[in-house]
Design a protein around this motif. Structure first.
Motif, short mmCIF file in Angstrom:
data_model
loop_
_atom_site.label_atom_id
_atom_site.label_comp_id
_atom_site.label_asym_id
_atom_site.label_seq_id
_atom_site.Cartn_x
_atom_site.Cartn_y
_atom_site.Cartn_z
N LEU A 280 0.83 -1.21 0.00
CA LEU A 280 0.00 0.00 0.00
C LEU A 280 0.86 1.26 0.00
O LEU A 280 0.55 2.24 -0.67
CB LEU A 280 -0.95 0.00 1.20
N GLY A 281 1.94 1.23 0.74
CA GLY A 281 2.86 2.38 0.76
C GLY A 281 3.48 2.63 -0.61
O GLY A 281 3.54 3.78 -1.07
N LEU A 282 3.91 1.56 -1.27
CA LEU A 282 4.49 1.70 -2.62
C LEU A 282 3.46 2.21 -3.61
O LEU A 282 3.75 3.09 -4.44
CB LEU A 282 5.06 0.36 -3.09
N ARG A 283 2.26 1.67 -3.51
CA ARG A 283 1.18 2.12 -4.42
C ARG A 283 0.87 3.59 -4.20
O ARG A 283 0.68 4.35 -5.14
CB ARG A 283 -0.07 1.25 -4.18
N PHE A 284 0.84 3.99 -2.94
CA PHE A 284 0.56 5.39 -2.62
C PHE A 284 1.67 6.29 -3.18
O PHE A 284 1.39 7.36 -3.74
CB PHE A 284 0.42 5.56 -1.11
N GLU A 285 2.92 5.87 -3.05
CA GLU A 285 4.04 6.66 -3.58
C GLU A 285 3.97 6.75 -5.10
O GLU A 285 4.24 7.81 -5.67
CB GLU A 285 5.37 6.06 -3.14
N GLU A 286 3.62 5.66 -5.77
CA GLU A 286 3.47 5.68 -7.23
C GLU A 286 2.38 6.66 -7.64
O GLU A 286 2.54 7.42 -8.59
CB GLU A 286 3.13 4.28 -7.74
N ASN A 287 1.27 6.65 -6.92
CA ASN A 287 0.18 7.58 -7.22
C ASN A 287 0.63 9.02 -7.01
O ASN A 287 0.26 9.91 -7.77
CB ASN A 287 -1.05 7.27 -6.36
N SER A 288 1.43 9.26 -5.99
CA SER A 288 1.95 10.60 -5.73
C SER A 288 2.84 11.07 -6.88
O SER A 288 2.76 12.21 -7.32
CB SER A 288 2.73 10.64 -4.43
N LYS A 289 3.69 10.16 -7.38
CA LYS A 289 4.56 10.50 -8.50
C LYS A 289 3.73 10.80 -9.75
O LYS A 289 4.03 11.74 -10.50
CB LYS A 289 5.55 9.38 -8.78
N GLN A 290 2.70 10.00 -10.00
CA GLN A 290 1.83 10.24 -11.15
C GLN A 290 1.13 11.58 -11.02
O GLN A 290 0.97 12.31 -12.01
CB GLN A 290 0.81 9.11 -11.29
N LEU A 291 0.72 11.92 -9.81
CA LEU A 291 0.08 13.21 -9.57
C LEU A 291 1.03 14.35 -9.87
O LEU A 291 0.66 15.34 -10.49
CB LEU A 291 -0.42 13.29 -8.12
N GLU A 292 2.28 14.21 -9.48
CA GLU A 292 3.29 15.23 -9.77
C GLU A 292 3.51 15.36 -11.28
O GLU A 292 3.65 16.47 -11.80
CB GLU A 292 4.60 14.90 -9.08
N GLN A 293 3.54 14.23 -11.98
CA GLN A 293 3.71 14.26 -13.43
C GLN A 293 2.52 14.95 -14.11
O GLN A 293 2.70 15.73 -15.03
CB GLN A 293 3.87 12.85 -13.98
N LEU A 294 1.32 14.66 -13.63
CA LEU A 294 0.14 15.32 -14.17
C LEU A 294 0.19 16.83 -13.93
O LEU A 294 -0.17 17.63 -14.80
CB LEU A 294 -1.14 14.74 -13.56
N ASP A 295 0.67 17.21 -12.77
CA ASP A 295 0.80 18.64 -12.46
C ASP A 295 1.78 19.30 -13.42
O ASP A 295 1.53 20.39 -13.94
CB ASP A 295 1.26 18.83 -11.02
N LYS A 296 2.91 18.63 -13.69
CA LYS A 296 3.89 19.18 -14.62
C LYS A 296 3.31 19.28 -16.03
O LYS A 296 3.53 20.27 -16.74
CB LYS A 296 5.16 18.33 -14.63
N MET A 297 2.58 18.24 -16.45
CA MET A 297 1.96 18.27 -17.77
C MET A 297 0.96 19.42 -17.87
O MET A 297 0.91 20.13 -18.87
CB MET A 297 1.26 16.94 -18.06
N TYR A 298 0.17 19.61 -16.82
CA TYR A 298 -0.81 20.70 -16.78
C TYR A 298 -0.10 22.04 -16.91
O TYR A 298 -0.51 22.90 -17.69
CB TYR A 298 -1.60 20.63 -15.49
N GLU A 299 0.97 22.23 -16.15
CA GLU A 299 1.71 23.49 -16.21
C GLU A 299 2.31 23.71 -17.60
O GLU A 299 2.30 24.83 -18.11
CB GLU A 299 2.80 23.53 -15.14
N ASN A 300 2.81 22.64 -18.23
CA ASN A 300 3.36 22.76 -19.58
C ASN A 300 2.30 23.16 -20.59
O ASN A 300 2.53 24.02 -21.44
CB ASN A 300 4.03 21.46 -20.02
N VAL A 301 1.12 22.54 -20.49
CA VAL A 301 0.03 22.89 -21.39
C VAL A 301 -0.40 24.33 -21.16
O VAL A 301 -0.60 25.09 -22.10
CB VAL A 301 -1.17 21.91 -21.21
N LYS A 302 -0.52 24.71 -19.91
CA LYS A 302 -0.92 26.07 -19.56
C LYS A 302 0.10 27.07 -20.10
O LYS A 302 -0.27 28.07 -20.71
CB LYS A 302 -1.05 26.19 -18.04
#
Length: 104
Positions: free
Chosen positions: A72-94
């Motif tokens: 569960l900890g690893l899964r949570f960390e993976e989700n956090s990394k994906q969230l950070e990547q989505l944030d970067k993609m959003y900022e790039n698009v913006k």
């Protein structure tokens, strides 16, 4: 003389068509940029979750033992990394929309 006149007529017609195509493409892109600007402003909200993340991780650690805790900890960390990547993609698009369209 007719060949030269015909050539100029073709040339000006081609130039007119190019200009019209360019303005149509620009109008389409401006419409799409406005749509995505509104979409991103209203449909996307990403906030820092670091404190919430720590709280969730401590609850996971306290509630589960052994392999379940680790998984569960690893899964949570993976989700956090994906969230950070989505944030970067959003900022790039913006930023791309800002740069290309002069919006925001």
């Amino acid at each position: 003389m007719d060949d030269l006149t015909e050539w100029w007529e073709d040339f000006w017609e081609t130039q007119s068509q190019k200009k019209e195509l360019k303005s149509n493409i620009k109008a389409d892109l401006e419409t799409k940029a406005a749509f995505f600007k509104a979409y991103l402003q209203h449909c996307y909200a990403l906030h820092s979750l670091s404190e919430k993340h720590r709280g969730i991780l401590s609850k996971i650690e306290n509630s589960f033992d052994g392999e379940a805790n680790e998984a569960l900890g690893l899964r949570f960390e993976e989700n956090s990394k994906q969230l950070e990547q989505l944030d970067k993609m959003y900022e790039n698009v913006k930023d791309s929309i800002k740069t290309k369209s002069g919006f925001w």
